[in-house]
Design a protein around this motif. Sequence first.
Motif, PDB file in Angstrom:
ATOM      1  N   VAL A   1     -54.869-113.147  64.385  1.00 24.98           N
ATOM      2  CA  VAL A   1     -55.412-111.827  64.067  1.00 24.98           C
ATOM      3  C   VAL A   1     -54.306-110.787  64.202  1.00 24.98           C
ATOM      4  CG1 VAL A   1     -57.121-110.077  64.712  1.00 24.98           C
ATOM      5  CG2 VAL A   1     -57.721-112.505  64.800  1.00 24.98           C
TER       6      VAL A   1
ATOM      7  N   TYR B   1     -65.356-104.988  60.414  1.00 22.13           N
ATOM      8  CA  TYR B   1     -64.541-105.905  59.613  1.00 22.13           C
ATOM      9  C   TYR B   1     -63.910-106.931  60.546  1.00 22.13           C
ATOM     10  CZ  TYR B   1     -65.149-102.332  56.075  1.00 22.13           C
ATOM     11  OH  TYR B   1     -65.703-101.448  55.184  1.00 22.13           O
ATOM     12  N   ASN B   2     -64.078-108.211  60.194  1.00 22.69           N
ATOM     13  CA  ASN B   2     -63.606-109.274  61.066  1.00 22.69           C
ATOM     14  C   ASN B   2     -62.822-110.317  60.295  1.00 22.69           C
ATOM     15  OD1 ASN B   2     -64.504-108.782  63.855  1.00 22.69           O
ATOM     16  ND2 ASN B   2     -66.554-108.767  62.958  1.00 22.69           N
ATOM     17  N   SER B   3     -62.113-111.152  61.044  1.00 22.28           N
ATOM     18  CA  SER B   3     -61.245-112.159  60.432  1.00 22.28           C
ATOM     19  C   SER B   3     -62.030-113.310  59.821  1.00 22.28           C
ATOM     20  CB  SER B   3     -60.256-112.700  61.476  1.00 22.28           C
ATOM     21  OG  SER B   3     -60.946-113.210  62.602  1.00 22.28           O
TER      22      SER B   3
ATOM     23  N   SER C   1     -62.702-113.055  54.325  1.00 24.83           N
ATOM     24  CA  SER C   1     -61.379-113.022  53.713  1.00 24.83           C
ATOM     25  C   SER C   1     -60.909-111.580  53.587  1.00 24.83           C
ATOM     26  CB  SER C   1     -61.417-113.675  52.330  1.00 24.83           C
ATOM     27  OG  SER C   1     -62.071-112.836  51.405  1.00 24.83           O
ATOM     28  N   SER C   2     -59.598-111.403  53.513  1.00 26.81           N
ATOM     29  CA  SER C   2     -59.036-110.058  53.362  1.00 26.81           C
ATOM     30  C   SER C   2     -59.484-109.420  52.052  1.00 26.81           C
ATOM     31  CB  SER C   2     -57.507-110.125  53.422  1.00 26.81           C
ATOM     32  OG  SER C   2     -57.082-110.592  54.679  1.00 26.81           O
TER      33      SER C   2
ATOM     34  N   ASN D   1     -62.983-108.158  52.565  1.00 24.64           N
ATOM     35  CA  ASN D   1     -62.926-106.938  53.375  1.00 24.64           C
ATOM     36  C   ASN D   1     -62.470-105.750  52.534  1.00 24.64           C
ATOM     37  OD1 ASN D   1     -63.844-107.908  55.851  1.00 24.64           O
ATOM     38  ND2 ASN D   1     -61.816-108.554  56.512  1.00 24.64           N
TER      39      ASN D   1
ATOM     40  N   PHE E   1     -55.618-104.678  54.054  1.00 27.67           N
ATOM     41  CA  PHE E   1     -56.398-105.815  53.554  1.00 27.67           C
ATOM     42  C   PHE E   1     -55.726-106.471  52.346  1.00 27.67           C
ATOM     43  CE2 PHE E   1     -60.257-103.582  55.477  1.00 27.67           C
ATOM     44  CZ  PHE E   1     -60.267-104.413  56.584  1.00 27.67           C
TER      45      PHE E   1
ATOM     46  N   LYS F   1     -55.412-109.678  58.913  1.00 31.19           N
ATOM     47  CA  LYS F   1     -56.735-109.902  59.494  1.00 31.19           C
ATOM     48  C   LYS F   1     -56.970-108.968  60.672  1.00 31.19           C
ATOM     49  CE  LYS F   1     -56.872-114.799  58.209  1.00 31.19           C
ATOM     50  NZ  LYS F   1     -57.017-116.183  58.712  1.00 31.19           N
ATOM     51  N   CYS F   2     -58.218-108.527  60.798  1.00 31.69           N
ATOM     52  CA  CYS F   2     -58.563-107.640  61.903  1.00 31.69           C
ATOM     53  C   CYS F   2     -59.785-108.179  62.641  1.00 31.69           C
ATOM     54  CB  CYS F   2     -58.835-106.223  61.398  1.00 31.69           C
ATOM     55  SG  CYS F   2     -60.276-106.103  60.320  1.00 31.69           S
ATOM     56  N   HIS F   3     -60.047-107.593  63.800  1.00 29.57           N
ATOM     57  CA  HIS F   3     -61.221-107.993  64.584  1.00 29.57           C
ATOM     58  C   HIS F   3     -61.867-106.752  65.184  1.00 29.57           C
ATOM     59  CE1 HIS F   3     -63.850-110.532  66.975  1.00 29.57           C
ATOM     60  NE2 HIS F   3     -63.615-109.727  67.989  1.00 29.57           N
TER      61      HIS F   3
END
Length: 749
Positions: free
Chosen positions: A131, A159-161, A164-165, A168, A216, A221-223
């Motif tokens: 992440v 928005y979570n991992s 997919s980017s 997102n 993105f 990836k973000c969490h």
Amino acid sequence: MENNKISDSNDPLVSILMPVYNSFASHRAYGEPLLNQAIDSLLRQSYKNFELIIVDSQSSDTTPDICKSYAEKDKRIKYILDQKKLRAEEAMEFAASIMRGKYCMVANDDDFWHKDFILKLVLFLENHPEVDMAYSNLDLVDVHNKTTYYSIVSEKDGYNSQNSSINNFCVYNHKRNVLPIPFGVFKVDVYKKTSSFEPFDNLRANLDNLFVMKFFLLGFKCHFINERLFFYRSRGRKLSDTPLIPGMPGLDTPILLWLYYARHQFYFFKKINNLIEESGGFSELVNIFLRCVTRDAFISHSIKLLHWIRTDHIQDKKNEDIYKNIIKFVNQKSIISGMQTDFSSRENDMRRHPLVLKKRVQENLRIMNSFSALLDYSVSSMFLKEKLELISDLEKMMAEEISLCKEEYKKLSELQEKRPKVLLRANIKQRFFPNKNPKVSVITTSKNLGIFLRDTMDSITNQSYDDFEHIVIDGASTDDTLQILKEYPHIRLISEKDNGWFDALIKGLNVSRGEYICPCAVSDGYIDEHWIEKCVEALDRDKEVSLVWGLPQYMVKNNELGEISHPQFHNVLPPQKNEFIYYWLATNFFLPEGNICVRRKVFEECFFCKSAENIEPYLRFNYCFNTLGYLPYFLPTVANFGRLHDGQLGQKRTEDGMAQLWLRNYIKKIKKYRSKLMLKITTHQYRGGAGEFLPYEFSVKRFISKYMFKRVNVSANMAMSLMIYFSFINRKWPRVYNIGRKIYHKLKK
């Protein structure tokens, strides 16, 4: 650990970037020491190993003195007076160029943070190296630290991992729910690659949205951590509270002001498209898809700006009337209603299929033409004495984009497959008789359809997966079927008279040895050469799932591919697993028989169940599968082709009225089961692939609130009912039916 020096511990260093300029100005601080509160909040963090870089863009109030006093007391603070009077985004870039941390974050000079903000976000990133950024929920607070809005981000909007980017990016493009993403904790290299704050016009707005979209698009990836760890200072300010930018129309011409903002949205839209092209990591289909998403977002947000202008700045009757006429024009042209904005939070590859994407581009073209007409209408309503530069800019950009839409449509028409690739291979894959215990059994029923047989056989033979047996049950064909089947020595063939396809399927099932069953009739076949492989992966991965299915595509008489079935799932995934029962009860949907892959024991139990004997076998399978609590899983791909041809069994059953009778009985049984559930006469039990009970609970409240009255579900239910009754009219009074169809199509036009 002492506060006056950087920690000697092994904790990674976090760089905090804080741009400041006249932090105590009355229109920002309202007499409150917000800068002090922000710095004190950072110094109270339980995570101690950080550096705070303050870049001051030549403040003329007490900001420099306050910052210097903090820097003298705590060596972790570095105060820099810039020599160029940088803007906030430029100051952040400068601070980023000298930061030394492994992670970084941006801190406004008037916000504050929970004492564990940095600790919790860094801890997550350290434990999840895949992440690139973590952010928390936040509260909005006023200048007196009073909370005005709690937890502004709901769990579903985070928005979570797991997504997919690209997905997102699509969701964010429409929502643009920027807070609090830019204020999370980033990996330093990721932040530097993302943070090119280059304005695209003199309005200098949307740079934060551009930052998130670039994040993105670059595949990062973000969490989202759903805890209120950040407190953002919110002030209710209007456009009239700030000085106008040179070239911006005055507040006395609100419609012209809206066109100015619409042009800004177009500049923003073009900037995003440039980023899509510059990324270089997307296929041509993905590029077109992302441009479609961005076009829709451009139109949507431009219309939202019109509403904002009206709410805040239209105060006279003349402009109010113009606004109402513009909105009437928007509704008449269906500019917003025809837009695809309901994105699934999960990935759906179907959105990038050439045929699906072609329809999307076609709708884009219609909407862009309508919006262009809307701009012309808005300009004409103001009776301007001369054409302004911003109007010429809009006209030029709209014309260019409409031209690009036409090019995309032409390109997608060229990419559209006429024949499945799996049937165009130069050499048919050589197969050998399978082992005694194959993983999958493909069962094909056949009688006197040799004209279509090779397509079916080749589509199965050319599958990438190897551990399967292919059983062909032939009803003693008298055409060239048996001669053709000799070309496929790996199959297990039984050819003898039978009592129809159901009898043949039972024979095939009795001799099959596979753990998973895939029925595939002659004249149909698999489009996706990896279909069986994908099914096995899905069923092996999730033991709760009992059946895997995909979308069918029609193949017409000239052996060319036609429409993809079930358009409701082209852009949005259907409910999966334990959620599917709600959709089934609301719509009476039945799974496409040409591509299902089912666990053997489940297939046998549901195909031969006694609770639905007065309906067609496949509808009976659907009814029993769902009422017994088994879970399906949809794979977003075109799995098979279903051929339309004369003499089809389904066509015969439609003509003699049996299909309508079976379907009517199927719907009646679903309604009866639904009533029992809603009245709590019976309890729905969920089952896993081995028949074991699962801990899910059916919720009547959820069914009613989320599914029963949802417009698309009600429409699907009504369409199925109308199909039954209109088929009856067509059979009994075909002339009346044809007259009705002509009237319907005239009204539709």
